[in-house]
Design an enzyme around this catalytic site. Structure first.
Site: not given
Length: 247
Positions: A143, A156
């Site tokens: 990501s 995250y």
């Protein structure tokens, strides 16, 4: 890709299912890896276009190294090869970055166990089988949160930074028989994202130079490109983000 066998962890999810579909459309045999979503995984495997070997849904609990070793043996027994591994299994939960007390140890451990340790453990279980082909590929779904530090929560973001670093280490360690690449999406139009605050999503679109979110299919096509055309790429982080970091 007609002679190739690909395992996609998290294969029943929004991005994972698109990856399975695109890989199958390119001719490969797809193993839809799942942790809990057995019905969705089996339904997806049954709907994929016919390949030289039968598609299958396989239980792939990325937090269970013993089970992963058994999985590798099963793939070897049934298919005799594994050409492509896509580490797409992941988890998160939205926690505002400033709310440190809301990011509890249980969630932290879950994110790290699935996103980081799980990706490594799956490679560890399968790398011996993958080496046999002499031209295998691992794709880690990362990501842009790894770089921007903007994402669903602090841990995250950290987990995706770890994935990108691990990609480079594994690319060096497993070359030349296995290439390892990260595909790094921006915000993707999945069901998870659609449920998030609309004003926040609209802001992300406005701050993205291409003025939209990525589709799951665009992430999937990047995986296929790495397997078919971008064959001199390893240890790289491939952004599929519409230019969001420069917005």
């Amino acid at each position: 890709m007609k002679s190739k066998v690909a395992l996609v962890t998290g294969g029943a999810g929004g991005i994972g299912s698109a990856i399975c579909e695109e890989i199958a459309a390119a001719g490969a045999t797809v193993l839809v890896g799942y942790m809990n979503s057995i019905e969705r995984a089996e339904s997806l495997a049954a709907q994929l276009p016919q390949a030289s070997l039968p598609h299958a849904a396989l239980h792939t609990p990325v937090t269970d190294s013993i089970a992963l070793s058994a999985l590798a043996a099963e793939v070897d027994r049934r298919y005799g090869r594994c050409d492509i591994l896509v580490n797409c299994a992941g988890t998160t939960r939205y926690v505002p970055h400033a709310q440190l007390n809301e990011l509890d140890d249980t969630l932290i451990d879950e994110i790290l166990a699935i996103n980081v340790r799980g990706s490594f453990a799956t490679v560890r279980a399968l790398h011996t089988l993958m080496r046999r082909t002499g031209d295998a590929l691992v794709v880690n779904i990362s990501s842009i949160a790894a770089v921007t530090a903007m994402g669903s929560n602090v841990m995250y973001c950290a987990s995706k930074a770890a994935i990108d670093n691990m990609t480079k280490s594994l690319a060096r360690a497993l070359a030349p028989e296995i290439r390892v690449v990260s595909v790094s999406p921006g915000l993707v139009e999945t069901e998870f994202v659609k449920k998030m605050d609309k004003a926040w999503r609209d802001e992300q679109v406005a701050r993205t130079p291409l003025k939209r979110l990525a589709s799951p299919q665009e992430i999937a096509r990047a995986v296929v490109a790495l397997a078919t055309n971008l064959v001199f790429v390893t240890g790289a982080i491939i952004p599929i983000d519409g230019g969001r970091p420069i917005g």
